[in-house]
Design a protein around this motif. Sequence first.
Motif, PDB file in Angstrom:
ATOM      1  N   TYR A  20      30.982  45.366  53.250  1.00 54.74           N
ATOM      2  CA  TYR A  20      32.365  44.992  53.559  1.00 54.74           C
ATOM      3  C   TYR A  20      33.118  46.117  54.287  1.00 54.74           C
ATOM      4  O   TYR A  20      33.773  45.889  55.308  1.00 54.74           O
ATOM      5  CB  TYR A  20      33.103  44.603  52.272  1.00 54.74           C
ATOM      6  CG  TYR A  20      34.484  44.027  52.515  1.00 54.74           C
ATOM      7  CD1 TYR A  20      34.656  42.670  52.759  1.00 54.74           C
ATOM      8  CD2 TYR A  20      35.617  44.840  52.505  1.00 54.74           C
ATOM      9  CE1 TYR A  20      35.925  42.141  52.993  1.00 54.74           C
ATOM     10  CE2 TYR A  20      36.879  44.320  52.733  1.00 54.74           C
ATOM     11  CZ  TYR A  20      37.024  42.967  52.977  1.00 54.74           C
ATOM     12  OH  TYR A  20      38.276  42.440  53.208  1.00 54.74           O
ATOM     13  N   GLY A  59      43.476  40.573  44.522  1.00 54.89           N
ATOM     14  CA  GLY A  59      42.469  40.307  45.567  1.00 54.89           C
ATOM     15  C   GLY A  59      42.155  41.608  46.282  1.00 54.89           C
ATOM     16  O   GLY A  59      42.099  41.673  47.503  1.00 54.89           O
ATOM     17  N   ASP A  82      40.369  41.507  41.119  1.00 58.58           N
ATOM     18  CA  ASP A  82      39.603  40.625  42.008  1.00 58.58           C
ATOM     19  C   ASP A  82      38.674  39.771  41.148  1.00 58.58           C
ATOM     20  O   ASP A  82      38.304  40.161  40.044  1.00 58.58           O
ATOM     21  CB  ASP A  82      38.777  41.443  43.014  1.00 58.58           C
ATOM     22  CG  ASP A  82      38.444  40.653  44.265  1.00 58.58           C
ATOM     23  OD1 ASP A  82      39.096  40.881  45.306  1.00 58.58           O
ATOM     24  OD2 ASP A  82      37.543  39.788  44.195  1.00 58.58           O
ATOM     25  N   LEU A 107      43.293  34.982  40.059  1.00 64.28           N
ATOM     26  CA  LEU A 107      44.742  35.037  40.291  1.00 64.28           C
ATOM     27  C   LEU A 107      45.446  33.800  39.763  1.00 64.28           C
ATOM     28  O   LEU A 107      46.666  33.742  39.738  1.00 64.28           O
ATOM     29  CB  LEU A 107      45.029  35.139  41.787  1.00 64.28           C
ATOM     30  CG  LEU A 107      44.307  36.235  42.546  1.00 64.28           C
ATOM     31  CD1 LEU A 107      44.841  36.314  43.961  1.00 64.28           C
ATOM     32  CD2 LEU A 107      44.491  37.559  41.845  1.00 64.28           C
TER      33      LEU A 107
HETATM   34  C1  LIG Z   1      39.353  38.734  52.572  1.00 65.48           C
HETATM   35  S1  LIG Z   1      39.129  39.570  51.048  1.00 65.48           S
HETATM   36  C2  LIG Z   1      40.446  40.769  51.114  1.00 65.48           C
HETATM   37  C3  LIG Z   1      40.154  42.000  50.284  1.00 65.48           C
HETATM   38  C4  LIG Z   1      41.192  43.117  50.425  1.00 65.48           C
HETATM   39  N1  LIG Z   1      42.516  42.667  50.027  1.00 65.48           N
HETATM   40  C5  LIG Z   1      41.220  43.678  51.835  1.00 65.48           C
HETATM   41  O1  LIG Z   1      42.307  43.747  52.436  1.00 65.48           O
HETATM   42  O2  LIG Z   1      40.164  44.094  52.344  1.00 65.48           O
HETATM   43  C6  LIG Z   1      39.786  38.420  49.845  1.00 65.48           C
HETATM   44  C7  LIG Z   1      39.543  38.887  48.426  1.00 65.48           C
HETATM   45  O3  LIG Z   1      40.270  38.041  47.547  1.00 65.48           O
HETATM   46  C8  LIG Z   1      39.465  37.742  46.425  1.00 65.48           C
HETATM   47  N2  LIG Z   1      39.957  36.461  45.907  1.00 65.48           N
HETATM   48  C9  LIG Z   1      40.156  35.326  46.602  1.00 65.48           C
HETATM   49  N3  LIG Z   1      40.646  34.363  45.801  1.00 65.48           N
HETATM   50  C10 LIG Z   1      40.766  34.918  44.561  1.00 65.48           C
HETATM   51  C11 LIG Z   1      41.203  34.416  43.292  1.00 65.48           C
HETATM   52  N4  LIG Z   1      41.604  33.158  43.146  1.00 65.48           N
HETATM   53  N5  LIG Z   1      41.182  35.249  42.242  1.00 65.48           N
HETATM   54  C12 LIG Z   1      40.783  36.550  42.391  1.00 65.48           C
HETATM   55  N6  LIG Z   1      40.338  37.063  43.554  1.00 65.48           N
HETATM   56  C13 LIG Z   1      40.328  36.257  44.630  1.00 65.48           C
HETATM   57  C14 LIG Z   1      38.035  37.706  46.961  1.00 65.48           C
HETATM   58  O4  LIG Z   1      37.061  37.909  45.944  1.00 65.48           O
HETATM   59  C15 LIG Z   1      38.079  38.833  47.993  1.00 65.48           C
HETATM   60  O5  LIG Z   1      37.698  40.071  47.450  1.00 65.48           O
END
Ligand SMILES: C[S@@+](CC[C@H](N)C(=O)[O-])C[C@H]1O[C@@H](n2cnc3c(N)ncnc32)[C@H](O)[C@@H]1O
Length: 256
Positions: A20, A59, A82, A107
């Motif tokens: 990532y 997240g 997360d 979340l």
């Molecule tokens: C596109 S990534 C962004 C990660 C970080 N915020 C960044 O800017 O690099 C989206 C993240 O949100 C988490 N995520 C999405 N929906 C979620 C939920 N309902 N509960 C917890 N985590 C969630 C995913 O596991 C992922 O790590």
Amino acid sequence: MTSMLAATALPLYDALAPIYDAWQAADDATPFALLVHDKLERELGRAARAPVRSFLDLGCGTGALPLALARAHADWRLAGVDASAGMLAHAARRPGAERVAWLRASLARPLPLRVPFDAAGAFYDTLNHLPDAGALQAALAAAAGVLRPGGLFAFDLTNALGFERWWRGRNQWHGDGWRLTVATRYDPPARTGSADVMLERDGVVSRFSLVERWFTDSEVRQALAAAGLRVHSAEPWSPFAIDAPGKTWWISTKST
Ligand SMILES: C[S@@+](CC[C@H](N)C(=O)[O-])C[C@H]1O[C@@H](n2cnc3c(N)ncnc32)[C@H](O)[C@@H]1O
């Protein structure tokens, strides 16, 4: 625990975790979390009525934002939440990770954090992953539940323009031992974008799919109000300097 993160998204993020950060920095790009960090540093101070000394990133992925905040603010209390165990495991191994409390949680449910935060955020499409306006409201209520009265909740959401611009076509990135191919389709009536993701890593090919959606302004405003969050500002944001304002940057305040 992860019922609100689509079953396909969780394996995707677990699999993406080892590459990532390299993907985010591929082609000399600035990782999205660092674009957010710059903007947050400028805007939190302007929006906050009292000094911010604690921040929760919802997240948080591999933790780039809370780790950047830890480097910038030696006295802040920081946490990252997360649903992906893989993303969190990677975050917890990064330099400075001991400054941040990492928590695996969805979340969409009240978060088991007792001490309130001055501010929280959810960035890089995290809230676009939610399946409908009810889930958005639940996530905003969970965020409000961990803020002190007057605390700030900031977030970005990819908007209709962003889906038009960024969710059509095929992109590929590669690095040391990996290649990531993402083919996207936008379905305007459904207000969703779908991505077919292929990850080739050390000779192993894995395929995933991901669906994200955009919410109307009025859906977001209603969800914020229902969660006890007042809109401070909602502004178009063009995170990629040469592109369009395909995101909306929201700042809200927990009612006192
Ligand atoms: C596109 S990534 C962004 C990660 C970080 N915020 C960044 O800017 O690099 C989206 C993240 O949100 C988490 N995520 C999405 N929906 C979620 C939920 N309902 N509960 C917890 N985590 C969630 C995913 O596991 C992922 O790590």
